[in-house]
Design a protein around this motif. Structure first.
Motif, PDB file in Angstrom:
ATOM      1  N   GLY A 166       2.110   3.631   1.748  1.00 20.10           N
ATOM      2  CA  GLY A 166       1.233   3.869   3.013  1.00 20.10           C
ATOM      3  C   GLY A 166       1.804   3.454   4.182  1.00 20.10           C
ATOM      4  N   HIS A 167       2.508   2.248   4.206  1.00 17.74           N
ATOM      5  CA  HIS A 167       3.375   1.966   5.447  1.00 17.74           C
ATOM      6  C   HIS A 167       4.375   2.960   5.766  1.00 17.74           C
ATOM      7  N   LEU A 168       5.057   3.727   5.032  1.00 17.87           N
ATOM      8  CA  LEU A 168       5.962   4.710   5.523  1.00 17.87           C
ATOM      9  C   LEU A 168       5.325   6.042   5.403  1.00 17.87           C
ATOM     10  N   ASN A 169       3.972   5.880   5.333  1.00 19.86           N
ATOM     11  CA  ASN A 169       3.231   7.405   5.705  1.00 19.86           C
ATOM     12  C   ASN A 169       3.215   7.540   7.169  1.00 19.86           C
ATOM     13  N   SER A 170       3.357   6.665   7.948  1.00 23.84           N
ATOM     14  CA  SER A 170       3.215   6.755   9.321  1.00 23.84           C
ATOM     15  C   SER A 170       4.238   6.072  10.056  1.00 23.84           C
ATOM     16  N   ARG A 171       4.873   6.491  11.152  1.00 27.46           N
ATOM     17  CA  ARG A 171       5.944   6.053  11.762  1.00 27.46           C
ATOM     18  C   ARG A 171       5.449   4.699  12.621  1.00 27.46           C
ATOM     19  N   LEU A 172       4.154   4.963  12.837  1.00 26.22           N
ATOM     20  CA  LEU A 172       3.381   3.533  13.550  1.00 26.22           C
ATOM     21  C   LEU A 172       2.947   2.473  12.197  1.00 26.22           C
ATOM     22  N   GLY A 173       3.231   2.631  10.950  1.00 21.47           N
ATOM     23  CA  GLY A 173       2.940   1.619  10.240  1.00 21.47           C
ATOM     24  C   GLY A 173       1.428   1.820   9.369  1.00 21.47           C
ATOM     25  N   TYR A 174       1.294   0.774   8.606  1.00 21.66           N
ATOM     26  CA  TYR A 174      -0.062   1.088   7.763  1.00 21.66           C
ATOM     27  C   TYR A 174      -1.341   1.212   8.366  1.00 21.66           C
ATOM     28  N   SER A 175      -1.272   0.166   9.367  1.00 18.69           N
ATOM     29  CA  SER A 175      -2.743   0.130  10.094  1.00 18.69           C
ATOM     30  C   SER A 175      -3.049   1.676  10.501  1.00 18.69           C
ATOM     31  N   ASP A 200     -12.183  -2.941   5.619  1.00 14.11           N
ATOM     32  CA  ASP A 200     -12.233  -4.237   6.442  1.00 14.11           C
ATOM     33  C   ASP A 200     -10.979  -4.162   7.269  1.00 14.11           C
ATOM     34  N   LEU A 201     -11.262  -4.256   8.705  1.00 12.78           N
ATOM     35  CA  LEU A 201      -9.939  -3.953   9.595  1.00 12.78           C
ATOM     36  C   LEU A 201      -9.229  -5.149   9.806  1.00 12.78           C
ATOM     37  N   ARG A 202      -9.804  -6.385   9.477  1.00  9.48           N
ATOM     38  CA  ARG A 202      -9.359  -7.740   9.645  1.00  9.48           C
ATOM     39  C   ARG A 202      -8.140  -7.642   8.368  1.00  9.48           C
ATOM     40  N   LEU A 203      -8.732  -7.328   7.429  1.00  9.29           N
ATOM     41  CA  LEU A 203      -7.568  -7.084   6.061  1.00  9.29           C
ATOM     42  C   LEU A 203      -6.552  -6.265   6.239  1.00  9.29           C
ATOM     43  N   ARG A 260      -4.089  -7.592   8.520  1.00  7.05           N
ATOM     44  CA  ARG A 260      -3.468  -8.671   7.818  1.00  7.05           C
ATOM     45  C   ARG A 260      -2.057  -8.056   6.897  1.00  7.05           C
ATOM     46  N   ILE A 261      -2.559  -6.956   6.138  1.00  2.08           N
ATOM     47  CA  ILE A 261      -1.412  -6.168   5.393  1.00  2.08           C
ATOM     48  C   ILE A 261      -0.532  -5.647   6.368  1.00  2.08           C
ATOM     49  N   ASP A 262      -1.030  -4.891   7.307  1.00  4.67           N
ATOM     50  CA  ASP A 262      -0.085  -4.220   8.348  1.00  4.67           C
ATOM     51  C   ASP A 262       0.931  -5.280   8.698  1.00  4.67           C
ATOM     52  N   GLN A 263       0.791  -6.565   9.156  1.00  4.01           N
ATOM     53  CA  GLN A 263       1.635  -7.725   9.722  1.00  4.01           C
ATOM     54  C   GLN A 263       2.503  -7.860   8.614  1.00  4.01           C
ATOM     55  N   GLU A 264       1.932  -8.267   7.238  1.00  5.81           N
ATOM     56  CA  GLU A 264       2.819  -8.326   6.145  1.00  5.81           C
ATOM     57  C   GLU A 264       4.095  -7.347   5.789  1.00  5.81           C
ATOM     58  N   LEU A 265       3.646  -5.923   6.061  1.00  5.19           N
ATOM     59  CA  LEU A 265       4.417  -4.825   5.960  1.00  5.19           C
ATOM     60  C   LEU A 265       5.304  -4.733   6.667  1.00  5.19           C
ATOM     61  N   ARG A 266       4.999  -4.918   8.068  1.00  6.46           N
ATOM     62  CA  ARG A 266       5.885  -5.039   9.285  1.00  6.46           C
ATOM     63  C   ARG A 266       7.026  -6.093   9.241  1.00  6.46           C
ATOM     64  N   LEU A 267       6.762  -7.160   8.399  1.00 10.08           N
ATOM     65  CA  LEU A 267       7.838  -8.143   8.254  1.00 10.08           C
ATOM     66  C   LEU A 267       8.844  -7.592   7.126  1.00 10.08           C
ATOM     67  N   ARG A 268       8.124  -6.769   6.211  1.00  9.52           N
ATOM     68  CA  ARG A 268       9.140  -6.267   5.272  1.00  9.52           C
ATOM     69  C   ARG A 268       9.823  -5.202   5.699  1.00  9.52           C
ATOM     70  N   VAL A 269       9.171  -4.095   6.506  1.00  4.88           N
ATOM     71  CA  VAL A 269       9.809  -3.047   7.005  1.00  4.88           C
ATOM     72  C   VAL A 269       9.341  -2.812   8.651  1.00  4.88           C
ATOM     73  N   PRO A 270      10.237  -3.313   9.511  1.00  6.39           N
ATOM     74  CA  PRO A 270       9.702  -3.173  10.781  1.00  6.39           C
ATOM     75  C   PRO A 270       9.467  -1.567  11.299  1.00  6.39           C
ATOM     76  N   LEU A 271       8.932  -1.357  12.025  1.00  3.17           N
ATOM     77  CA  LEU A 271       8.420   0.063  12.498  1.00  3.17           C
ATOM     78  C   LEU A 271       9.730   0.833  12.803  1.00  3.17           C
ATOM     79  N   SER A 272      10.673   0.007  13.525  1.00  2.92           N
ATOM     80  CA  SER A 272      12.004   0.583  13.706  1.00  2.92           C
ATOM     81  C   SER A 272      12.612   1.086  12.580  1.00  2.92           C
TER      82      SER A 272
END
Lengths: 322, 322
Positions: free
Chosen positions: A238-247, B271-274, B277-289
């Motif tokens: 899911g994260h890789l499905n958008s250049r802006l990430g999972y959210s 749940d947007l809070r969740l 949280r998942i988005d933050q975790e994923l950005r540590l693994r794969v930064p948007l860049s």
């Protein structure tokens, strides 16, 4: 569990799972003592371990593997199997009372330094460890069958299991090429079977309501979801499905996700009429007389897939594995 | 849709999905007319089609592929894109009203013999086809992204779509190397997304209740379930788990399956809070860049996995594909 090879391991219960664990342990350079009350299970296990050592994919045996079978021993008793063990893996019947009695024996006979692990796929460890003196050194190490071909292992301690024991089990399993994940606390079904059962419940609902056949579901999973998921889990995908990430990805589908959640099957009971319908359909695709041959095919293909994926892992996953 | 190559196709909407369809069509020997109101989307699509034609895996282009890009045309209008088309694939925004208006134009401008297919992943076809004169020749052909790399396509007719149209779409898609399955009637989420969402809902519940991280779920799926499911769907996998077949396998686990069904997450809202949280975790693994680079890696690995699996398919699945 001290070094990365040459450890003394024991496999208690030598069905499909126990034999596969034993093969993985011996391939990694450890000695294995097998115990099973049924001689037929032991014979079958020894035959399967031999096949794995020789290379189930038909390739040549690697240097040193010719002697691997020399590190496999059949024990005449549970005591003999575990009395020198560094790591014990239990793979007996899924029965709380039987496991409780076995772990009492393992705890009595194994050196106090040994880690005692259960292969259970469904029983929370506290249910058979509660009254055990050495419950702090016991845990669940739940593989996905067969463990010598599929890397994932779920580690789940009881409330009394120490973090050090979980780390020692994880280190041992990494040493045999497995990829352990650690549950933060025990839960029925652990992670893998809960995810699997969520999908299967919905699949059964779709077949039951006439939307598709079991063969259609198998194709959707094998040629669609499974192909994607062999490479990326659902969140990283899911994260890789958008250049802006999972959210950003989720927000686009938020309303339709939410309404799909509401539309999913809520059937809790296993409908035997439906199971029989699925069984009949499957027998037309794979008659019972061909199951054994297809199991061999499956394992060859799993083995080849594992080799393929280990050479095509992306950088982020390589990092994760170190 | 008459022959197996050299057909006139049109791709309306040239985002990631439309461009991937176009690449698959042109690789299979068809001509493709692209339409998208955004010039930037067309430019991006042409670049992606070129990459696919040249071989995204870095291999040499196969004979004839050098001229494939010569079969790709950019149309200045919807009418120009579809007026000679045998097969039209719509991949525009997921909006019922926009699709309804577009299908009205497609139906008006395309020859009466053309099949009109929508890539929608979530909208039941009756919702945008109900008032259409030519609704009998329209259907959903929902791919799993990207369709030039993942074979599964779900075909879902509206209540008015003829069986012949569905069969013509299926034959066309088999001709480009896809593996279509046909839903017996329309249903929200079709099959793939219902199965996927059932698993994701449970995964979100496990993260929300602190059992594990998103990374743990991704590992369980990638190294456990996905590896198995890339080879066998859930029903055929269960069937091969017992020499007595599927019913026998299920009966052993019936009670624990049933109690797991009861224990699964019933959360319906996102749940947007969740999610954050998942988005933050994923950005540590794969930064948007790094997402763009990782998308390329993903596609290379999907392509190689597809090649690997196409050479290791078991006999039963070979038969099924013919």
């Amino acid at each position: 569990v001290k070094r990365s090879e040459g450890l003394k391991t024991a496999c208690i219960g030598c069905g499909v799972i126990g034999a596969s664990w034993a093969a993985a342990f011996v391939k990694a350079g450890h000695t294995v003592r097998l115990f099973d009350p049924a001689q037929s299970a032991l014979n079958q296990a020894l035959a399967e371990i031999n096949v794995v050592i020789k290379g189930a994919t038909g390739g040549d045996a690697k240097p040193g593997q010719g002697t691997a079978i020399g590190r496999v021993f059949v024990a005449a008793s549970i005591e003999e199997a575990v009395r020198d063990a560094d790591y014990v893996q239990e793979s007996i019947v899924e029965d709380v009372d039987v496991k409780r009695r076995l772990f009492k024996q393992l705890d009595e006979f194994a050196p106090s330094s040994a880690v005692l692990a259960s292969s259970t796929s469904e029983i929370q460890p506290s249910r058979f460890l509660e009254d055990l003196a050495g419950r702090d050194r016991c845990l669940v190490a739940h593989p996905i069958s067969p463990p010598h071909l599929i890397p994932l292992v779920e580690l789940c301690g009881s409330p009394w299991t120490t973090g050090m024991v979980i780390e020692r089990a994880a280190a041992f399993l990494r040493g045999i090429g497995s990829e352990p994940i650690i549950l933060r606390r025990e839960i029925p079904g652990f992670i893998l079977n809960r995810l699997q059962m969520a999908l299967i419940r919905e699949a059964m609902g779709l077949i039951d309501t006439g939307i598709c056949s079991a063969a259609d579901v198998d194709k959707v999973v094998r040629l669609g979801l499974g192909r994607r998921w062999a490479i990326l889990g659902p969140f990283e995908a899911g994260h890789l499905n958008s250049r802006l990430g999972y959210s950003d990805y989720i927000m686009k589908f938020r309303d339709s996700m939410s309404s799909l959640f509401r539309a999913l099957s809520v059937q809790n009971d296993i409908d035997l009429r439906l199971i029989n319908r699925i069984d009949q359909e499957l027998r037309l695709r794979v008659p019972l007389s061909k199951i054994s041959e297809q199991q061999t095919q499956r394992d060859i293909r799993l083995s080849k897939l594992g080799e393929h994926l280990s050479t095509s892992i992306a950088v982020d996953h390589r990092d994760e594995a170190t």
